[in-house]
Design a protein around this motif. Structure first.
Motif, PDB file in Angstrom:
ATOM      1  N   GLU A  20       0.834  -1.207   0.000  1.00  0.00           N
ATOM      2  CA  GLU A  20       0.000   0.000   0.000  1.00  0.00           C
ATOM      3  C   GLU A  20       0.867   1.255   0.000  1.00  0.00           C
ATOM      4  OE1 GLU A  20      -3.226   0.241  -0.458  1.00  0.00           O
ATOM      5  OE2 GLU A  20      -3.424  -1.934  -0.572  1.00  0.00           O
ATOM      6  N   LYS A  23       2.403   1.763  -3.518  1.00  0.00           N
ATOM      7  CA  LYS A  23       1.428   2.345  -4.456  1.00  0.00           C
ATOM      8  C   LYS A  23       1.202   3.823  -4.162  1.00  0.00           C
ATOM      9  CE  LYS A  23      -1.747  -0.832  -3.712  1.00  0.00           C
ATOM     10  NZ  LYS A  23      -3.003  -1.620  -3.842  1.00  0.00           N
ATOM     11  N   ALA A  24       1.107   4.166  -2.877  1.00  0.00           N
ATOM     12  CA  ALA A  24       0.890   5.573  -2.515  1.00  0.00           C
ATOM     13  C   ALA A  24       2.095   6.429  -2.885  1.00  0.00           C
ATOM     14  CB  ALA A  24       0.596   5.682  -1.018  1.00  0.00           C
ATOM     15  N   ASP A 219      -4.117   1.198   3.455  1.00  0.00           N
ATOM     16  CA  ASP A 219      -4.035   2.512   2.827  1.00  0.00           C
ATOM     17  C   ASP A 219      -4.015   3.645   3.845  1.00  0.00           C
ATOM     18  OD1 ASP A 219      -6.789   1.686   3.276  1.00  0.00           O
ATOM     19  OD2 ASP A 219      -7.395   3.496   2.231  1.00  0.00           O
ATOM     20  N   ASP A 223      -1.097   6.623   3.799  1.00  0.00           N
ATOM     21  CA  ASP A 223      -1.322   8.066   3.730  1.00  0.00           C
ATOM     22  C   ASP A 223      -0.482   8.811   4.768  1.00  0.00           C
ATOM     23  OD1 ASP A 223      -3.096   7.767   1.662  1.00  0.00           O
ATOM     24  OD2 ASP A 223      -4.892   7.965   2.897  1.00  0.00           O
TER      25      ASP A 223
END
Length: 255
Positions: A20, A23-24, A219, A223
C-alpha cells in the motif's frame, strides 16, 4: 505530487502495508525500490508500479543482501531520498517462556537488525540528500500485548531506536520517524489471527479495539507515511505516530 522524483527504498514492500505504501509513494511521484525476500511478489509489485520502479529480492536480515540492494539502488538512480524500514514478521504468538531461541532470534534479525543494515549501508546516501528514515513499528510496542512477547519487544525497541536515531542524525538533517498501526488487515495479521484460540472471534475483536469502529486496510497507514516522508513534515523528527483509530486512548465501555 508530494514525493515528486524522490527515490524511496522500501523494505517489505511487496505485500500488506508495504505494498500500500509502494502504491501511494508512486502515486505521489516517487520512484520506489521494492525490497522483499520472495522473488514472485517482488516482481509482481514492480510490474504493478511500472517501469520507473525497481524490485529487488533481498533478505533484510542478512548484511550482504542489504548492502547489495542499496548498491543496486544507487547504481540505477544515483541517490536515495528515503529509507522506509517496513519489513517485519509477527510470529510466533506465544508468551515469552514458550518462545524458542530460534523464534526469538528470527524476530530480532528481521524486525530490528534489518534497520541496522539499511542504516549502515544507506547512511552516506541519505547524508548526501538530507533524506529521511521511516520505521513501521506497532502500537503494541507501546502498550504491550498478551501472548506476543517477543514481537512486542522488537517493536518497543524500534520505538526507542527511532528516537535515538533522530538525535544522532539530526546534525546531518536526516529525519527519523515511526508509524504505529494497531490492527491493519494484512496477510501477516491474518496469519496471526489464525494462530489464536478462537480465530472466528478475531474480526469483531479487531473492529472493537479501534474507537473509530473498524479495523482498516493498509491505505490509512500509507497516507500517514506519505506525509512523514514529504516536505510537509520537514520539521518533524523523532515522532512515534499512532495511526490506530484511537486504540491507545484507554478503556472503553463494551457496546
Amino acid at each position: 505530487m508530494q514525493l515528486l522524483d524522490k527515490i524511496i527504498f522500501l523494505t517489505g514492500g511487496s505485500a500488506g502495508i508495504g505494498l500500500e505504501c509502494a502504491k501511494a509513494y508512486a502515486h505521489e511521484g516517487a520512484k520506489v525500490v521494492v525490497v522483499a525476500s520472495n522473488p514472485g511478489p517482488v516482481a509482481e509489485a514492480a510490474e504493478l508500479l511500472g517501469p520507473e520502479h525497481l524490485g529487488i529480492t533481498c533478505d533484510v536480515s542478512k548484511a550482504a543482501d542489504v548492502e547489495h540492494a542499496i548498491k543496486q539502488t544507487l547504481e540505477k538512480y544515483g541517490r536515495i531520498d528515503a529509507i522506509h524500514n517496513n519489513a517485519g514478521i509477527a510470529s510466533p504468538s506465544k508468551p515469552l517462556h514458550e518462545t524458542s531461541d530460534e523464534e526469538w532470534q528470527r524476530l530480532m534479525d528481521v524486525n530490528l537488525k534489518s534497520v541496522l543494515y539499511t542504516t549502515r549501508y544507506g547512511f552516506e546516501a541519505l547524508k548526501g540528500t538530507k533524506g529521511s528514515i521511516l520505521n513501521t513499528s506497532s502500537l503494541v510496542g507501546e502498550i504491550g500485548q498478551d501472548n506476543h512477547a517477543a514481537y512486542t519487544a522488537t517493536k518497543g525497541a524500534m520505538n526507542t531506536l527511532t528516537k535515538s536515531m533522530a538525535l544522532d542524525y539530526a546534525q546531518y538533517h536526516i529525519r527519523v520517524n515511526a508509524v504505529l498501526p494497531a490492527g491493519v488487515w494484512t496477510p501477516m495479521l491474518r496469519k496471526w489471527s489464525a494462530e489464536q484460540v478462537d480465530p472466528s472471534s478475531i474480526e469483531k475483536y479487531l473492529d472493537d479495539i479501534h474507537p473509530l469502529g473498524y479495523c482498516p486496510e493498509g491505505d490509512v497507514i500509507a497516507d500517514a507515511c506519505v506525509f512523514l516522508l514529504s516536505e510537509k513534515a520537514r520539521f518533524i523528527t523523532g515522532t512515534i505516530l499512532p495511526v490506530s483509530g484511537g486504540a491507545e486512548l484507554g478503556y472503553r465501555s463494551v457496546r
